[in-house]
Design an enzyme around this catalytic site. Structure first.
Site, short mmCIF file in Angstrom:
data_model
loop_
_atom_site.label_atom_id
_atom_site.label_comp_id
_atom_site.label_asym_id
_atom_site.label_seq_id
_atom_site.Cartn_x
_atom_site.Cartn_y
_atom_site.Cartn_z
N CYS A 121 -57.41 -26.00 0.68
CA CYS A 121 -57.33 -26.68 1.99
C CYS A 121 -58.62 -26.60 2.79
O CYS A 121 -58.76 -27.28 3.80
CB CYS A 121 -56.18 -26.11 2.81
SG CYS A 121 -54.59 -26.36 2.04
N HIS A 309 -58.38 -27.37 10.16
CA HIS A 309 -57.41 -27.68 9.10
C HIS A 309 -56.03 -27.77 9.74
O HIS A 309 -55.64 -26.92 10.55
CB HIS A 309 -57.45 -26.60 8.03
CG HIS A 309 -56.37 -26.75 7.00
ND1 HIS A 309 -56.04 -27.97 6.45
CD2 HIS A 309 -55.55 -25.84 6.41
CE1 HIS A 309 -55.07 -27.81 5.58
NE2 HIS A 309 -54.74 -26.53 5.54
N ASN A 339 -49.42 -30.86 6.48
CA ASN A 339 -50.61 -30.28 5.86
C ASN A 339 -50.99 -31.13 4.64
O ASN A 339 -50.27 -31.16 3.66
CB ASN A 339 -50.29 -28.84 5.44
CG ASN A 339 -51.47 -28.14 4.76
OD1 ASN A 339 -52.46 -28.77 4.41
ND2 ASN A 339 -51.34 -26.84 4.58
N1 ACO Z 1 -36.00 -23.90 7.55
C1 ACO Z 1 -35.24 -22.90 8.02
N2 ACO Z 1 -35.48 -21.61 7.77
C2 ACO Z 1 -36.56 -21.33 7.00
C3 ACO Z 1 -37.38 -22.33 6.46
C4 ACO Z 1 -37.07 -23.66 6.76
N3 ACO Z 1 -37.80 -24.69 6.31
N4 ACO Z 1 -38.36 -21.74 5.75
C5 ACO Z 1 -38.16 -20.42 5.82
N5 ACO Z 1 -37.06 -20.17 6.57
C6 ACO Z 1 -36.46 -18.89 6.93
C7 ACO Z 1 -36.84 -17.79 5.97
O1 ACO Z 1 -35.97 -17.79 4.85
C8 ACO Z 1 -36.65 -16.57 6.83
O2 ACO Z 1 -35.29 -16.26 6.87
P1 ACO Z 1 -34.79 -14.73 6.88
O3 ACO Z 1 -35.38 -14.13 8.13
O4 ACO Z 1 -33.32 -14.86 6.90
O5 ACO Z 1 -35.35 -14.14 5.63
C9 ACO Z 1 -37.07 -17.04 8.22
O6 ACO Z 1 -36.99 -18.48 8.18
C10 ACO Z 1 -38.45 -16.61 8.63
O7 ACO Z 1 -39.34 -16.90 7.56
P2 ACO Z 1 -40.89 -16.66 7.69
O8 ACO Z 1 -41.57 -17.11 6.43
O9 ACO Z 1 -41.16 -15.27 8.16
O10 ACO Z 1 -41.25 -17.67 8.86
P3 ACO Z 1 -42.60 -17.86 9.65
O11 ACO Z 1 -42.32 -17.79 11.09
O12 ACO Z 1 -43.70 -17.02 9.11
O13 ACO Z 1 -42.96 -19.38 9.34
C11 ACO Z 1 -44.40 -20.63 7.91
C12 ACO Z 1 -43.15 -19.78 8.01
C13 ACO Z 1 -44.23 -21.90 8.73
C14 ACO Z 1 -44.60 -21.03 6.43
C15 ACO Z 1 -45.61 -19.85 8.43
O14 ACO Z 1 -45.64 -18.57 7.86
C16 ACO Z 1 -46.92 -20.54 8.10
O15 ACO Z 1 -47.21 -21.61 8.61
N6 ACO Z 1 -47.76 -19.91 7.29
C17 ACO Z 1 -49.03 -20.49 6.89
C18 ACO Z 1 -48.78 -21.47 5.82
C19 ACO Z 1 -50.00 -22.27 5.53
O16 ACO Z 1 -50.82 -22.50 6.38
N7 ACO Z 1 -50.07 -22.73 4.30
C20 ACO Z 1 -51.12 -23.58 3.90
C21 ACO Z 1 -52.10 -22.84 3.13
S1 ACO Z 1 -53.45 -23.83 2.80
C22 ACO Z 1 -53.52 -24.19 1.15
O17 ACO Z 1 -54.53 -23.91 0.55
C23 ACO Z 1 -52.29 -24.85 0.47
#
Ligand code: ACO
Length: 382
Positions: A121, A309, A339
């Protein structure tokens, strides 16, 4: 210095997929996705290839098609004048030919040297840095050759096309709610031109941080159906923390024994520890931004527009807070596209130009992060 952006464009696939539509596929909701990411919808390439999207974005940047931004709106860029095409992607249509070679042929660029670059990314920032450094070095070589009265030793490079194009949604596990809500497809492109004596790229900073905890991986779709030598293909993964951590989910080998209860072998999906990537990204963006400011001798208040990004609005807000500037200084485009990995910064940059946010003389910062783990920033004078 001297490397100017003279054109910029983006392209999106037709198919629009809202959060509500995703909620009919996996256990999620519009409220969860918007509050955790800022994403409301994304585009999915159904009929379009990565080449189609890249061509459309590039043609807009070149002025061959309406819808792009150009510094000189009256004049389209002559395809024969493009010396270099760098394409950033992790989801190109083929491995060989490179995506850049496919774009070169489709766009009809007779003399461009073409190659791909994978920095996940952060691809846009890496691609812009590599292309602009190649133009700058070429200009220095031309000057030296002229001063010494000899022919240049290398291909002269005066104009470059830098394209990010992704059909990332083919790498997404559409049963995994933790990742499938994040990504989308699209392409962004810029035309760079060397202009002697004019300010251009002011500074850049690239960093690779070893992914020792294996927080992000996309496997490779090796087809083993004709491989006669046996042996554990997974051995290749022993060197990667991501492979070790995500096991079969990261080491994807088509044609191998099907996963339990599955109909076929594993597939090369994006596997990610979201919170760990979030933590890395928030710090890496601020670090890269501070590094380019220091290298250029500028302060954050000197920067008119920051184009990050587009992974998660909360990451951008965190970076804004760390840098001590308002969110309004950032171009935030992710609500409608999600993204788009190596396309995202150039797509957002096209939005910024088309919205009139960038004027000649403005300092502009591109900043990104991605799997690898990659991070970086580039500061330029428009
Ligand atoms: N809908 C509902 N609930 C969800 C979803 C969803 N789509 N996805 C996860 N959950 C749940 C999880 O199961 C978890 O439930 P639990 O507490 O019962 O176990 C809860 O929501 C919290 O999950 P987290 O992963 O801790 O949620 P977080 O607040 O961290 O948000 C997210 C997740 C949006 C993925 C965040 O961590 C993020 O944006 N991280 C960065 C990701 C990113 O930028 N990726 C791109 C990388 S670049 C590349 O090179 C591809």
């Amino acid at each position: 210095m001297g490397c100017k952006i003279i054109g910029c464009g983006k392209a999106l696939p037709e198919r629009r997929v809202t959060n509500d539509e995703l909620a009919s596929l996996v256990d999620t909701s519009d409220e969860w996705i918007v509050s955790r990411t800022g994403i409301r919808e994304r585009r999915i390439a159904v009929g379009e290839t990565a080449t189609d999207l890249g061509v459309m974005a590039a043609r807009r940047a070149l002025g061959a098609e309406e819808g792009g931004w150009r510094s000189d709106a009256a004049e389209a860029v002559d395809p024969a004048s493009i010396d270099l095409i760098v394409c950033m992607t992790i989801s190109g249509d083929t491995v060989v030919p490179s995506q850049a070679a496919m774009l070169k042929a489709a766009l009809g660029l007779p003399s461009a040297v073409a190659f791909d670059l994978n920095a996940a990314c952060a691809g846009c920032v890496y691609g812009m840095d590599v292309a602009s450094q190649m133009l700058e070095l070429s200009a220095a070589e031309q000057r030296a050759a002229a001063a010494e009265g000899r022919p240049p030793r290398r291909n002269p490079l005066r104009r470059a096309l830098v394209v990010g194009t992704e059909r990332l949604t083919r790498l997404v596990d559409w049963t995994d709610r933790a990742t499938c809500v994040l990504f989308g497809d699209g392409a962004g492109a810029v035309v760079l031109e060397w202009r002697e004596g004019e300010p251009g790229v002011l500074s850049s900073f690239l960093r690779n941080t070893d992914d020792l905890d294996g927080v992000l991986a996309v496997g490779n779709a090796f087809d083993m159906t004709t491989f006669p030598f046996g042996g554990p293909v997974e051995a290749a993964g022993a060197h990667s923390a991501a492979m070790a951590r995500f096991g079969d989910r990261a080491v994807a080998t088509l044609g191998e024994a099907p996963a339990e209860g599955g109909e076929g072998g594993a597939s090369p999906f994006i596997v990610m520890d979201g919170p760990a990537v979030f933590k890395f990204a928030s710090n890496a963006m601020a670090e890269a931004a501070c590094a380019v400011l220091e290298r250029a001798g500028l302060a954050i208040d000197d920067v008119k527009c920051i184009v990050p990004h587009q992974a998660n609005e909360r990451i951008i807000k965190y970076a804004a807070k760390k840098l001590g500037v308002g969110l309004d200084r950032f171009q935030v485009s992710l609500a409608s596209v999600g993204n788009t990995s190596a396309s995202s910064v150039l797509m957002a940059l096209a939005d910024a130009y088309l919205a009139g946010r960038i004027e000649p003389g403005d300092a502009v910062m591109l900043v990104g992060f991605g799997g690898g783990l990659t991070s970086g920033a580039l500061l330029y004078r428009a």
